[in-house]
Design a protein around this motif. Structure first.
Motif, mmCIF file in Angstrom:
data_model
loop_
_atom_site.group_PDB
_atom_site.id
_atom_site.type_symbol
_atom_site.label_atom_id
_atom_site.label_comp_id
_atom_site.label_asym_id
_atom_site.label_seq_id
_atom_site.Cartn_x
_atom_site.Cartn_y
_atom_site.Cartn_z
ATOM 1 N N LYS A 1 -39.411 14.688 -6.162
ATOM 2 C CA LYS A 1 -38.343 14.200 -5.287
ATOM 3 C C LYS A 1 -37.095 13.815 -6.093
ATOM 4 O O LYS A 1 -35.967 14.219 -5.777
ATOM 5 C CB LYS A 1 -38.867 12.976 -4.529
ATOM 6 C CG LYS A 1 -38.160 12.720 -3.220
ATOM 7 C CD LYS A 1 -38.814 11.521 -2.538
ATOM 8 C CE LYS A 1 -37.858 10.874 -1.557
ATOM 9 N NZ LYS A 1 -38.338 9.510 -1.248
ATOM 10 N N ILE A 2 -37.386 13.084 -7.162
ATOM 11 C CA ILE A 2 -36.266 12.629 -7.995
ATOM 12 C C ILE A 2 -35.568 13.833 -8.627
ATOM 13 O O ILE A 2 -34.328 13.895 -8.674
ATOM 14 C CB ILE A 2 -36.771 11.632 -9.048
ATOM 15 C CG1 ILE A 2 -37.139 10.304 -8.356
ATOM 16 C CG2 ILE A 2 -35.760 11.406 -10.138
ATOM 17 C CD1 ILE A 2 -37.940 9.368 -9.197
ATOM 18 N N LYS B 1 -43.186 11.928 -6.546
ATOM 19 C CA LYS B 1 -41.954 11.153 -6.790
ATOM 20 C C LYS B 1 -41.069 11.854 -7.799
ATOM 21 O O LYS B 1 -39.841 11.911 -7.657
ATOM 22 C CB LYS B 1 -42.326 9.757 -7.252
ATOM 23 C CG LYS B 1 -42.516 8.848 -6.048
ATOM 24 C CD LYS B 1 -42.679 7.412 -6.405
ATOM 25 C CE LYS B 1 -42.921 6.605 -5.124
ATOM 26 N NZ LYS B 1 -43.657 5.371 -5.424
ATOM 27 N N LYS C 1 -35.439 16.764 -7.427
ATOM 28 C CA LYS C 1 -34.632 17.410 -6.396
ATOM 29 C C LYS C 1 -33.334 16.650 -6.170
ATOM 30 O O LYS C 1 -32.226 17.240 -6.092
ATOM 31 C CB LYS C 1 -35.428 17.468 -5.090
ATOM 32 C CG LYS C 1 -36.039 18.828 -4.837
ATOM 33 C CD LYS C 1 -36.797 18.807 -3.525
ATOM 34 C CE LYS C 1 -37.808 19.944 -3.503
ATOM 35 N NZ LYS C 1 -38.824 19.725 -2.465
ATOM 36 N N GLU C 2 -33.486 15.347 -6.107
ATOM 37 C CA GLU C 2 -32.284 14.516 -5.884
ATOM 38 C C GLU C 2 -31.273 14.721 -6.985
ATOM 39 O O GLU C 2 -30.062 14.858 -6.743
ATOM 40 C CB GLU C 2 -32.705 13.050 -5.789
ATOM 41 C CG GLU C 2 -32.985 12.629 -4.356
ATOM 42 C CD GLU C 2 -33.559 11.228 -4.261
ATOM 43 O OE1 GLU C 2 -33.422 10.447 -5.228
ATOM 44 O OE2 GLU C 2 -34.174 10.911 -3.211
ATOM 45 N N ILE C 3 -31.827 14.720 -8.215
ATOM 46 C CA ILE C 3 -30.926 14.897 -9.364
ATOM 47 C C ILE C 3 -30.222 16.240 -9.275
ATOM 48 O O ILE C 3 -28.984 16.322 -9.469
ATOM 49 C CB ILE C 3 -31.722 14.787 -10.684
ATOM 50 C CG1 ILE C 3 -32.144 13.326 -10.913
ATOM 51 C CG2 ILE C 3 -30.910 15.297 -11.862
ATOM 52 C CD1 ILE C 3 -33.157 13.153 -12.011
ATOM 53 N N GLU C 4 -31.040 17.251 -8.929
ATOM 54 C CA GLU C 4 -30.450 18.581 -8.819
ATOM 55 C C GLU C 4 -29.337 18.598 -7.768
ATOM 56 O O GLU C 4 -28.244 19.144 -7.990
ATOM 57 C CB GLU C 4 -31.534 19.601 -8.469
ATOM 58 C CG GLU C 4 -32.212 20.192 -9.684
ATOM 59 C CD GLU C 4 -33.403 21.063 -9.320
ATOM 60 O OE1 GLU C 4 -33.532 21.408 -8.118
ATOM 61 O OE2 GLU C 4 -34.197 21.359 -10.232
ATOM 62 N N GLN C 5 -29.652 17.950 -6.627
ATOM 63 C CA GLN C 5 -28.669 17.873 -5.535
ATOM 64 C C GLN C 5 -27.392 17.192 -5.998
ATOM 65 O O GLN C 5 -26.280 17.701 -5.794
ATOM 66 C CB GLN C 5 -29.317 17.096 -4.379
ATOM 67 C CG GLN C 5 -28.544 17.077 -3.091
ATOM 68 C CD GLN C 5 -28.560 18.461 -2.452
ATOM 69 O OE1 GLN C 5 -29.564 19.149 -2.477
ATOM 70 N NE2 GLN C 5 -27.423 18.896 -1.915
ATOM 71 N N GLU C 6 -27.662 16.079 -6.691
ATOM 72 C CA GLU C 6 -26.500 15.306 -7.184
ATOM 73 C C GLU C 6 -25.658 16.161 -8.124
ATOM 74 O O GLU C 6 -24.428 16.201 -8.042
ATOM 75 C CB GLU C 6 -26.992 14.051 -7.915
ATOM 76 C CG GLU C 6 -27.557 12.966 -7.004
ATOM 77 C CD GLU C 6 -26.473 12.257 -6.205
ATOM 78 O OE1 GLU C 6 -25.494 11.784 -6.827
ATOM 79 O OE2 GLU C 6 -26.619 12.190 -4.954
ATOM 80 N N ASN D 1 -23.802 18.727 -6.253
ATOM 81 C CA ASN D 1 -22.661 18.099 -5.568
ATOM 82 C C ASN D 1 -21.530 17.832 -6.526
ATOM 83 O O ASN D 1 -20.347 18.137 -6.256
ATOM 84 C CB ASN D 1 -23.106 16.791 -4.933
ATOM 85 C CG ASN D 1 -23.857 17.039 -3.624
ATOM 86 O OD1 ASN D 1 -23.933 18.182 -3.170
ATOM 87 N ND2 ASN D 1 -24.398 15.979 -3.023
#
Lengths: 244, 191
Positions: B123-124, B120, B126-131, B134
């Motif tokens: 994943k988070i 988790k 990665k999401e943060i990095e993606q965000e 972006n």
């Protein structure tokens, strides 16, 4: 004055005279006390075996202790082979014991203080054991007179001594019991007579002797019954397991 | 006086009893020998038969019964004890295995939990990095867009100003070139 101390041993007829082919077989006071002993033995054993309790009552315990006592005596002295003779030894011991003990009561008659009574037992045991020995071992039974491991020079003498000692078994067996009972009862009577004749002042000493002697005589009564039974066991052992 | 009496009485009594013994032992009188032997045989035989036929088997059976009962009870007690020991062992084994199981489950679940947490977290992350990426892109885009807009706006302002002041339209391309020139200079200066 003191009565004759031998008077207590006198046998007299009770009831009618019974004569069979000229032999006097009358019922006497001796027969009476034999019967009393027999009745008491029967009563004791009857009450002792009436109940079959897991935890025995006192009288049941008594009969069982008697049984165990004699069973142990036989197995100790004559081994396992003597088991068929257990009822005989049991009867012998208890009968002599009761006759001796009843004789300790004042004014009673001691059956075993008569040489003829003990001799009858002794001769029966002697003949029975001898026959048994010959039946079991045949003529090898004569080995009993020839002990092993004796020097050849001494062998004839030892054999003669063995034969004499074997033949004197009934005499020693019967006289031991009879003499012990007679002597004890005579002594009691003599001291009893002293108590009366010495009166209130001097009578205390023989009285205390009498008390002590009574205790001793009760011990002797038991001991002689035991000795008689155990000697029978030993003779039986000689006949059953010949290892002289 | 009394002592004297005792001394006197004793020998007389002794003499009397000795005399009595001499007078004969009733035991040696053969008159009733046959009778005594006869009755002895009869009475002893009856006692013997009674004892051997009735009493000894009775006592023996009683003693045997008690002994067998005791032996049976002892055996029963032994089997019960063995059973109890077996049960205790089974219980201990069960406890042991349960403990092992519990440990296993505990370690397994904690490992799983750790793995879950890690996954988790990743994943988070990665999401943060993606965000973040972006957002950075958007910012970049916005920046460049705003710069272009600034260019357009300044060109318009310049053209309007030129028109207002000089009353004539200038060539659009020349204005554009000038503005970009100025902006570049400004940028260089600023940097």
């Amino acid at each position: 004055m003191a009565a004759n101390p031998m008077q207590q041993f006198e046998v007299h007829r009770i009831g009618p005279e019974i004569k069979i082919s000229g032999i006097d077989l009358s019922f006497t006071n001796s027969s009476l006390f034999m019967t009393i002993s027999a009745v008491l033995i029967t009563a004791l054993l009857l009450f002792g075996t009436r109940e079959k309790k897991l935890v025995p009552s006192k009288i049941q315990l008594m009969s069982e202790m008697l049984y165990n006592f004699i069973a142990k005596m036989i197995s100790d002295t004559a081994g396992k082979k003597a088991k068929p003779y257990f009822p005989f030894i049991f009867s012998l011991f208890i009968f002599i014991l009761f006759c001796n003990m009843i004789g300790m009561l004042p004014y009673s008659f001691t059956v075993t203080s008569h040489i003829i009574v003990t001799l009858t037992f002794a001769i029966f045991i002697f003949i029975g054991v001898t026959i048994l020995g010959f039946v079991i071992h045949g003529f090898k039974y004569l080995k009993i007179f020839v002990p092993s491991g004796v020097p050849i020079v001494l062998l004839p003498i030892i054999t003669i001594i063995e034969i004499i000692s074997y033949l004197s078994r009934p005499v020693s067996l019967s006289v031991r019991l009879f003499a012990n009972m007679m002597a004890g009862h005579t002594m009691l009577k003599v001291f009893g007579g002293f108590v009366i004749s010495l009166g209130l002042i001097g009578g205390w000493l023989p009285l205390s002797f009498s008390v002590a002697l009574t205790g001793l005589e009760i011990l002797v009564a038991f001991l002689q019954a035991y000795v008689f039974a155990i000697l029978t066991c030993i003779y039986l052992n000689d006949a059953l397991n010949l290892h002289h | 006086m009394k002592k004297f009496l005792i001394v006197l009485v004793f020998p007389t009594l002794l003499g009397e009893s000795l005399f009595a013994a001499e007078a004969g032992m009733p035991q040696l009188n053969p008159k009733y020998w046959a009778s005594q032997a006869f009755w002895l045989i009869i009475i002893f035989l009856s006692i013997y038969i009674l004892i051997s036929r009735i009493f000894i088997p009775k006592i023996k059976s009683n003693i045997d019964m008690r002994e067998s009962k005791i032996r049976k009870d002892l055996e029963e007690a032994k089997t019960f004890r063995e059973e109890a020991e077996k049960k205790l062992k089974a219980y201990k084994d069960l406890m042991e295995s349960a403990k092992v199981d519990a440990k296993k489950i505990l370690s397994e679940s904690s490992q799983k939990l750790n793995e879950d947490m890690q996954a988790k977290k990743n994943k988070i992350q990665k999401e943060i990095e993606q965000e973040t990426r972006n957002a950075e892109k958007e910012i970049q885009k916005f920046k460049s867009e705003s710069l272009n807009k600034v260019n357009t706006i300044s060109e318009e302002i310049v053209s309007t100003l030129v028109k207002d002041i000089f009353g004539e339209d200038l060539n659009r391309s020349s204005i554009k070139a000038t503005v970009s020139q100025v902006l570049k200079e400004y940028k260089v200066k600023k940097i």
